[in-house]
Design an enzyme around this catalytic site. Sequence first.
Site, short mmCIF file in Angstrom:
data_model
loop_
_atom_site.label_atom_id
_atom_site.label_comp_id
_atom_site.label_asym_id
_atom_site.label_seq_id
_atom_site.Cartn_x
_atom_site.Cartn_y
_atom_site.Cartn_z
N CYS A 116 35.23 46.90 42.64
CA CYS A 116 35.45 47.35 41.26
C CYS A 116 34.46 48.42 40.82
O CYS A 116 34.75 49.21 39.93
CB CYS A 116 35.36 46.15 40.30
SG CYS A 116 36.60 44.89 40.65
N HIS A 263 35.58 49.60 33.39
CA HIS A 263 36.47 49.14 34.46
C HIS A 263 37.45 48.14 33.86
O HIS A 263 37.06 47.24 33.11
CB HIS A 263 35.65 48.49 35.57
CG HIS A 263 36.45 47.59 36.46
ND1 HIS A 263 37.57 48.03 37.13
CD2 HIS A 263 36.30 46.28 36.77
CE1 HIS A 263 38.07 47.01 37.82
NE2 HIS A 263 37.32 45.94 37.62
N ASN A 293 44.46 45.12 36.72
CA ASN A 293 43.20 45.53 37.32
C ASN A 293 43.49 46.24 38.63
O ASN A 293 43.94 45.63 39.59
CB ASN A 293 42.32 44.28 37.56
CG ASN A 293 40.97 44.61 38.19
OD1 ASN A 293 40.73 45.72 38.64
ND2 ASN A 293 40.09 43.62 38.22
#
Length: 336
Positions: A116, A263, A293
């Site tokens: 991530c 993020h 995501n």
Amino acid sequence: MLYQSKIAGLGYYVPENVVTNDDLSKKMETNDEWITERTGIKERRHIKKGDGNSTAIMGVKAAKIALERAGIDKDEIDLIVFATLSPDYYFPGCGVQVQEMLDIKTCPALDVRNQCSGFIYGLSVADQFIKTGMYKNVLLIGSENHSGGLDMTTRGRSVSVIFGDGAGAAVLTRSDHNGQGILSTHLHSEGKHALELSLKGPSTMHWVPEIIEENPQEDIPYYPYMNGQYVFKNAVQRFSEVIMEGLQENGLEVSDIDMLIPHQANLRISQFIQQKFKLNDDQVFNNIQKYGNTTAASIPIALTEAWEQGKIKEGDHVVLAAFGSGFTWASAVINW
């Protein structure tokens, strides 16, 4: 002599196949209310069999847009940096695949495995190479194909409802204007928490046939594992710390943030950070509602959309922040 680097072009690509929460409810025991309440996600994009996409191919599609917008020819690229946790192959990496598909002349291709936080780690790498004068133009890509490795049953719902597929790309080059561009990047990791968000197998330690033979009654750990509450707790802490670190490094206050691109891990995390820093809706950009995501791709996709929508203008202070598996976390401060 130290140069300043800047983002000269942005692009993103997501598959056409839209997967809604209602679609997932047909595969597992879940519903739109359950997913929305916990994650803020309404839909995500998944690669569909036969649509011609892969992690590298989506990266190429995003890169072509970024190159065109930057006005930089592919043969002017001095370095390719590709961030992903879901490469097409164990080896070679996606960077060289992009080089071949774009027909870019001989240059280094570097793959980043920081999940991530991968895009910001890659941004830092690109920035340092440009600052030192070693390279002038760097192609940076974040791309993920999560859907090919998710447990799409009730057993895996706490993880599988979160992730989507897609790619984002940025072209970095030397800045002609003093002070315009990447002001600083800040990278961190804490390996003792590595297995709280992980994929243990298949790997060189856990090949699928070996697991089946030795543990016939156990779940095969070739799906992602996430200790959700523990990850959330650490994420909100590290997001806050690394954002403040970037601001303090550049003598800025929270009120100086024109746009925060977090993020896209969970809308609840973004909302927590927004409330903590007392930022208004125009100062934070979220698109997890549409895409889920997308790990290394989430920041470049969101950054591109925010720019396309006119939410980022020349002279704005843009802050990028990420937290994820490793644990790793990172931020970047940009004078747009």
